[in-house]
Design an enzyme around this catalytic site. Structure first.
Site, PDB file in Angstrom:
ATOM      1  CG  ASP A 152      -1.936  -1.110   1.074  1.00  0.00           C
ATOM      2  OD1 ASP A 152      -1.791  -1.894   0.158  1.00  0.00           O
ATOM      3  OD2 ASP A 152      -2.908  -1.005   1.977  1.00  0.00           O
ATOM      4  CG  ASP A 153       0.234   3.767   2.345  1.00  0.00           C
ATOM      5  OD1 ASP A 153      -0.951   3.497   1.961  1.00  0.00           O
ATOM      6  OD2 ASP A 153       0.714   3.797   3.524  1.00  0.00           O
TER       7      ASP A 153
ATOM      8  CG  HIS B 290      -3.393   7.076   3.547  1.00  0.00           C
ATOM      9  ND1 HIS B 290      -3.957   6.953   4.779  1.00  0.00           N
ATOM     10  CD2 HIS B 290      -3.193   6.047   2.881  1.00  0.00           C
ATOM     11  CE1 HIS B 290      -3.575   5.872   4.938  1.00  0.00           C
ATOM     12  NE2 HIS B 290      -3.028   4.899   3.921  1.00  0.00           N
TER      13      HIS B 290
ATOM     14  CG  HIS C  18       2.405   0.047   4.333  1.00  0.00           C
ATOM     15  ND1 HIS C  18       2.125  -0.869   5.521  1.00  0.00           N
ATOM     16  CD2 HIS C  18       1.212   0.569   4.230  1.00  0.00           C
ATOM     17  CE1 HIS C  18       0.988  -0.733   5.606  1.00  0.00           C
ATOM     18  NE2 HIS C  18       0.444   0.173   5.087  1.00  0.00           N
TER      19      HIS C  18
HETATM   20 ZN    ZN Z   1      -2.523   3.135   3.364  1.00  0.00          ZN
END
Ligand code: ZN
Length: 478
Positions: free
Chosen positions: A302-303, A357, A444
Site C-alpha cells: 500500500d501507499d 489517504h 507498504h
Molecule cells: Zn495506507
C-alpha cells in the site's frame, strides 16, 4: 487575538478532496464551509493552473502513514532536486505536526481525530517552485484546517515564504488592500479585523498561503479563525493582476510569470537529478496458477508508488516470478505514472487506495467518490486500465463508503504492521512464520525495511511451496 478551537474532523475532512478550499468567507457556518468545499460545486473550481508532477525530474514524494484507525495519520510532501531548502521547511512543519499528533495518540487523547497532510504543486517551471501543504485535523488545541504555501527561488537558490512574494516596501499597501476586501464579509467585523491586522508579526504568520491564478491575480487564503470567527471557515481574497503586480517582489514577478505562462521545464539549479531506472520486466502471459491445487498467497503493498523503493520491489518480484497487488495513492500515481505502468507490465495488479489517504468513513458519499474516482482516473491515465479493487485507508469502511463506489473492497488477513516496526528481519520472520494458505498480506512499499524484507519472504515461502498471486487471481481461483 486568534482563538483556536477543536473542530470536529468530520467537518474539516470534507475539504480533503479538493485542490483549494472554499472560495469566499460568505458562508455563515462550518457546515456551509464543508458544503462549499464539496467536490463538484462551483466554489471548488481552482483558478490556479494545474501542474503535472510527472514532468518534474527526480521528484520524490516523501510520505509516511499509519495504518491504524485508532491513531490515523498520513503525511506527504514533495522533495524536488535543487529545492532542498523548501523540502526542509516542509519536512520541519510536517514532523512538528506529526510529533504533536503522535503524542496525543500515545496519551490516548486523540478522540477519534485524524491527521492528514497532503500536497499540491502550484508552480513547477522555469526557476520557480511553489507547493501548498494542506493539513486537516490533528486533534487537540490548534487542530483544524491549515494551508501553507512554500516557494523556492532557483535564481537566488533560496527558500521563500508566501509573504516574500510581496516587496517589503509595498506590504503596507498590500495589507490595506486585503483589509478593505475583507471588510463586510460575513463572520468578520471591524473589531476582529482591527485585532487581526494590529500585530504585524502575528499577521505575517497568517499570510502563509498565497498563489497566483492562471490570469496573474494573487489569491490569498486565510485559515479558519485568522481574520474571522472559526465557524465562518476560510477567507479567500483575490487581488487582480493589475492591482497586485506593482507590489510584487522581483521573485514574486517571476512566480507570477511562471503561473501565467509556464516555461517548458523546471530548472532549480540542481547539480544532479537522480531519476531511478524504471524496471522493464514484462510478464509472459496470464498467470495460470490454480490456487485450488497449490498453496497461494497474495502479497499487497500500500501507499506507493515510491520513487525510492518501488523499483527495487519490482525487481525482487520479477526475479522470483512473483506477482503482487499494489494499492496506490493517487497523489503518488500522478507523480510517478511510469512506476505504475511498470507494476502492471510485470503482471502485478494495481488497486486504488484513495487520493490522499483519508479515513473514508469520515467523509460524505460525494467526497468518498471524489477520492476514489480521481485515483482511478490517474491509474487509468498511467496504465490504460482502470482498477477493479480498492483498499480503504486504515481498513476503515462502512455502508456509505461501500455505496459510493463500484470498486470491490479488499482488506487483509495478515497485518505485518511493517509501518510500526521498521525492521526488515522482523517483518520477514513475521510473514514467514504466520502466513497461511490464501492469506492476503498487508505491507507498504514506502518503507525501505518492508521492501528489504521481500527477498527473504519470497525465498522462504517458495521453499514452503507457496505461489505469489494477485488478489483478483486469488479470488478467482481459490
Ligand atoms: Zn495506507
Amino acid at each position: 487575538m486568534r482563538t483556536h478551537r477543536l473542530i470536529p474532523s468530520l467537518l474539516l475532512l470534507g475539504s480533503l478532496s479538493m485542490a483549494t478550499a472554499c472560495s469566499s468567507g460568505s458562508s455563515g457556518t462550518a457546515g456551509d464551509e464543508t458544503a462549499a468545499a464539496r467536490p463538484g460545486s462551483s466554489a471548488t473550481a481552482s483558478p490556479v493552473r494545474p501542474v503535472d508532477p510527472s514532468k518534474i525530474k527526480g521528484l520524490e514524494i516523501v510520505s509516511d502513514n499509519s495504518e491504524n484507525a485508532s491513531c490515523a495519520w498520513a503525511t506527504s510532501y514533495p522533495d524536488v532536486p535543487g529545492a532542498t531548502a523548501a523540502a526542509d521547511a516542509m519536512k520541519k512543519d510536517v514532523e512538528t505536526r506529526l510529533a504533536a499528533f503522535r503524542e496525543l495518540c500515545a496519551d490516548g487523547d486523540v478522540g477519534g481525530a485524524e491527521l492528514n497532510i497532503s500536497h499540491e504543486f502550484l508552480v513547477a517551471s522555469g526557476d520557480v517552485l511553489g507547493v501548498r501543504l494542506t493539513t486537516l485535523g490533528g486533534g487537540g488545541a490548534g487542530s483544524g484546517l491549515a494551508r501553507r504555501t512554500y516557494w523556492y527561488d532557483g535564481g537566488a537558490g533560496a527558500y521563500r515564504t508566501a509573504l516574500d512574494l510581496i516587496d517589503t516596501g509595498s506590504r503596507d499597501a498590500f495589507l490595506a488592500a486585503l483589509r478593505t476586501r475583507l471588510k463586510g464579509r460575513d463572520g468578520t467585523d471591524e473589531q476582529t479585523l482591527e485585532q487581526a491586522f494590529a500585530d504585524r508579526s502575528v499577521l505575517a504568520g497568517e499570510l502563509d498561503d498565497m498563489a497566483f491564478t492562471a490570469d496573474g491575480g494573487l489569491r490569498v487564503t486565510f485559515d479558519p479563525g485568522a481574520v474571522g470567527a472559526v465557524p465562518a471557515g476560510s477567507y479567500v481574497v483575490t487581488l487582480p493582476k493589475e492591482t497586485v503586480t506593482p507590489w510584487l517582489s522581483a521573485f514574486g514577478r517571476r512566480a507570477q510569470r511562471q503561473s501565467v505562462s509556464p516555461a517548458g521545464s523546471l530548472d532549480l539549479g540542481a547539480t544532479a537529478t537522480p531519476t531511478p531506472a524504471v524496471p522493464t520486466h514484462t510478464a509472459s502471459g496470464d498467470d495460470d496458477t490454480d490456487c485450488k491445487k497449490v498453496k497461494c498467497v497474495a502479497l499487497t503493498f500500500d501507499d506507493g508508488p515510491s520513487a525510492t523503493y518501488t523499483a527495487n520491489l519490482l525487481r525482487y518480484l520479477a526475479q522470483n516470478h512473483a506477482r503482487a497487488t499494489f494499492f496506490t495513492v493517487g497523489q503518488n500515481v500522478v507523480a510517478h505514472p511510469a512506476l505504475v505502468r511498470a507494476e502492471v507490465r510485470a503482471g502485478n495488479e494495481v488497486g486504488n487506495h484513495s487520493y490522499s489517504h483519508p479515513d473514508l468513513t469520515k467523509l460524505s458519499s460525494e467526497q468518498v467518490a471524489y477520492q476514489l474516482n480521481r485515483t482511478s482516473a490517474a491509474i487509468k491515465a498511467a496504465t490504460g486500465t482502470a482498477p477493479a479493487l480498492y483498499r480503504p485507508p486504515y481498513g476503515a469502511i462502512n455502508s456509505t463508503v461501500r455505496r459510493a463506489t463500484h470498486l470491490s473492497p479488499v482488506l487483509w488477513t495478515l497485518d505485518t504492521e511493517d509501518w510500526k516496526y521498521p525492521d526488515a528481519t522482523k517483518v520477514a520472520q513475521f510473514v514467514v512464520s504466520k502466513v497461511k494458505r490464501n492469506d492476503v498480506v498487508l505491507m507498504h512499499d514506502i518503507h525501505p525495511t518492508s521492501v528489504a524484507a521481500v527477498p527473504e519472504i519470497l525465498r522462504a515461502l517458495t521453499a514452503k511451496g507457496y505461489h505469489f498471486v494477485t488478489v483478483s487471481h486469488l479470488r478467482a481461483t481459490m
